[in-house]
Design an enzyme around this catalytic site. Sequence first.
Site, PDB file in Angstrom:
ATOM      1  N   THR A 216       0.858  -1.185   0.000  1.00 40.38           N
ATOM      2  CA  THR A 216       0.000   0.000   0.000  1.00 40.38           C
ATOM      3  C   THR A 216       0.890   1.229   0.000  1.00 40.38           C
ATOM      4  O   THR A 216       1.974   1.211   0.591  1.00 40.38           O
ATOM      5  CB  THR A 216      -0.853  -0.032   1.285  1.00 40.38           C
ATOM      6  OG1 THR A 216      -1.771  -1.104   1.162  1.00 40.38           O
ATOM      7  CG2 THR A 216      -1.593   1.265   1.547  1.00 40.38           C
ATOM      8  N   ARG A 244     -14.733  -6.981   0.362  1.00 45.05           N
ATOM      9  CA  ARG A 244     -13.992  -6.501   1.539  1.00 45.05           C
ATOM     10  C   ARG A 244     -13.378  -5.110   1.293  1.00 45.05           C
ATOM     11  O   ARG A 244     -12.799  -4.841   0.247  1.00 45.05           O
ATOM     12  CB  ARG A 244     -12.880  -7.510   1.850  1.00 45.05           C
ATOM     13  CG  ARG A 244     -12.003  -7.179   3.058  1.00 45.05           C
ATOM     14  CD  ARG A 244     -10.729  -6.459   2.676  1.00 45.05           C
ATOM     15  NE  ARG A 244      -9.822  -6.313   3.816  1.00 45.05           N
ATOM     16  CZ  ARG A 244      -8.770  -5.526   3.833  1.00 45.05           C
ATOM     17  NH1 ARG A 244      -8.454  -4.807   2.775  1.00 45.05           N
ATOM     18  NH2 ARG A 244      -7.996  -5.443   4.891  1.00 45.05           N
ATOM     19  N   VAL A 245     -13.497  -4.252   2.283  1.00 44.47           N
ATOM     20  CA  VAL A 245     -12.862  -2.933   2.240  1.00 44.47           C
ATOM     21  C   VAL A 245     -11.955  -2.822   3.462  1.00 44.47           C
ATOM     22  O   VAL A 245     -12.362  -3.171   4.574  1.00 44.47           O
ATOM     23  CB  VAL A 245     -13.921  -1.808   2.252  1.00 44.47           C
ATOM     24  CG1 VAL A 245     -13.253  -0.437   2.322  1.00 44.47           C
ATOM     25  CG2 VAL A 245     -14.817  -1.900   1.015  1.00 44.47           C
ATOM     26  N   GLY A 246     -10.730  -2.356   3.256  1.00 44.26           N
ATOM     27  CA  GLY A 246      -9.789  -2.216   4.364  1.00 44.26           C
ATOM     28  C   GLY A 246      -9.826  -0.811   4.957  1.00 44.26           C
ATOM     29  O   GLY A 246     -10.796  -0.065   4.779  1.00 44.26           O
ATOM     30  N   ASP A 247      -8.764  -0.467   5.625  1.00 53.46           N
ATOM     31  CA  ASP A 247      -8.700   0.831   6.304  1.00 53.46           C
ATOM     32  C   ASP A 247      -8.318   1.985   5.379  1.00 53.46           C
ATOM     33  O   ASP A 247      -8.608   3.144   5.679  1.00 53.46           O
ATOM     34  CB  ASP A 247      -7.658   0.771   7.435  1.00 53.46           C
ATOM     35  CG  ASP A 247      -6.272   0.434   6.887  1.00 53.46           C
ATOM     36  OD1 ASP A 247      -6.166  -0.550   6.111  1.00 53.46           O
ATOM     37  OD2 ASP A 247      -5.299   1.142   7.212  1.00 53.46           O
ATOM     38  N   THR A 266      -0.482   1.709   6.902  1.00 57.22           N
ATOM     39  CA  THR A 266      -0.427   0.480   6.110  1.00 57.22           C
ATOM     40  C   THR A 266      -0.350  -0.706   7.057  1.00 57.22           C
ATOM     41  O   THR A 266       0.324  -0.636   8.083  1.00 57.22           O
ATOM     42  CB  THR A 266       0.769   0.479   5.142  1.00 57.22           C
ATOM     43  OG1 THR A 266       0.762  -0.763   4.436  1.00 57.22           O
ATOM     44  CG2 THR A 266       2.107   0.648   5.851  1.00 57.22           C
ATOM     45  N   GLY A 267      -1.048  -1.763   6.720  1.00 56.40           N
ATOM     46  CA  GLY A 267      -1.058  -2.939   7.584  1.00 56.40           C
ATOM     47  C   GLY A 267      -2.367  -3.670   7.412  1.00 56.40           C
ATOM     48  O   GLY A 267      -3.126  -3.383   6.483  1.00 56.40           O
ATOM     49  N   THR A 268      -2.643  -4.591   8.286  1.00 57.78           N
ATOM     50  CA  THR A 268      -3.887  -5.358   8.163  1.00 57.78           C
ATOM     51  C   THR A 268      -5.055  -4.465   8.569  1.00 57.78           C
ATOM     52  O   THR A 268      -5.241  -4.129   9.746  1.00 57.78           O
ATOM     53  CB  THR A 268      -3.807  -6.612   9.053  1.00 57.78           C
ATOM     54  OG1 THR A 268      -2.615  -7.314   8.682  1.00 57.78           O
ATOM     55  CG2 THR A 268      -5.010  -7.515   8.818  1.00 57.78           C
ATOM     56  N   GLY A 269      -5.842  -4.079   7.570  1.00 56.91           N
ATOM     57  CA  GLY A 269      -6.859  -3.052   7.747  1.00 56.91           C
ATOM     58  C   GLY A 269      -7.874  -3.360   8.823  1.00 56.91           C
ATOM     59  O   GLY A 269      -8.411  -2.454   9.464  1.00 56.91           O
TER      60      GLY A 269
HETATM   61  N1  ASP Z   1      -4.150  -1.534   4.849  1.00 56.18           N
HETATM   62  C1  ASP Z   1      -4.423  -2.209   3.603  1.00 56.18           C
HETATM   63  C2  ASP Z   1      -5.742  -2.937   3.724  1.00 56.18           C
HETATM   64  O1  ASP Z   1      -5.984  -3.546   4.740  1.00 56.18           O
HETATM   65  C3  ASP Z   1      -3.386  -3.195   3.223  1.00 56.18           C
HETATM   66  C4  ASP Z   1      -1.971  -2.733   3.357  1.00 56.18           C
HETATM   67  O2  ASP Z   1      -1.683  -1.681   3.895  1.00 56.18           O
HETATM   68  O3  ASP Z   1      -1.107  -3.452   2.883  1.00 56.18           O
HETATM   69  O4  ASP Z   1      -6.486  -2.934   2.768  1.00 56.18           O
END
Ligand code: ASP
Length: 349
Positions: A216, A244-247, A266-269
């Site tokens: 990201t 699915r929608v992330g952060d 960035t990370g697991t949304g």
């Molecule tokens: N944050 C993003 C999501 O969860 C993924 C990422 O940052 O790699 O969609």
Amino acid sequence: MRRLLMSVCAVVLANGAAFAQDESEDWAIVLHGGAGVIERGDMDAATEAAYREALDAAIRLGGDMLADGASAMDVVEAVIHTLEDDPKFNAGRGAVFTSGGRNELDSSIMRGSDMQAGAVAGVTNVRHPISLARAVLEHSPHVMLQSEGAEQFAADQDLELVDNSYFFTERRWASMVRAVRRMGLPIPPRPEGAPEAEPIEEGALDLMEREHAFGTVGVVARDASGEIVAGTSTGGTTAKRWGRVGDSPIIGAGTYATSQCGVSATGTGEYFIRLNIAARICTYIEGGDTPDAALDAVIMDELTDMGGDGGVVILANDGPHWSFNTPGMYRASWTPGEAPVVSIYGDEE
Ligand code: ASP
């Protein structure tokens, strides 16, 4: 604990004011290209050099624009364009695939002075989702648009539209196929318009998995007028399902800006959404916490305690900072009078 603080020049400290240099030099920029299990020895030298080069080019583009007097809004959009066009990153071309075999892109942008924001989720045919997010901010009465409606708005705004196969890259496809197989789901048909299949090295797939398929991209810039803008763009997570929608497109979770603070995450949304990470970092800072203390509380304690992984780049009054609880994060920053900083691993500046 991997928390890194950019150095602040002595002039700034002596004056007790941020960037107390002459007006035209009062700008700052920080960016990320995703976080994950990125460790020394994972990448061959050429791949690592290519990432560093891309981060360096992006931060220099942004810094040069700011030094020339460009607005933070224009800078965030332009820098994210280059990263969306770069297939190494999980945004625009090179985005990860859903379990159904297509690219669904999310993006958002926020301006600090008036807290105006624009966001889009699940768009499949807009070359630069960050420009669509900006158009939502500037030309719609709404904050967030999704899927077909967002695409209709993109067409109305004359933004560049592409076929979904434009975003295709072999390594992201192979990574999704591997994930879908593990999930016991059917492998989707290769998209129409995708190039001929090429073999992908297993090692490259392993790296992508450890990177968590992150990649990201996000930029926070402050221009000479003091305006702070934060933006984020992503393909989300590999083999995501059910729309699915992330952060990343959620204001307050993946992107946030006020007059004193800007954040891109960035990370697991799924964790960043529940912890409202980006907004809470700014709230802590505005409540009097130092950026270090705010990052420690939100990333190192709360995110980690919940079992989440990832990081943020932020701009506060004393300049850029970053924090991540993963072994690495692609990242860069630049302030006037300093050399640009480009880093990947946790043991770097
Ligand atoms: N944050 C993003 C999501 O969860 C993924 C990422 O940052 O790699 O969609």
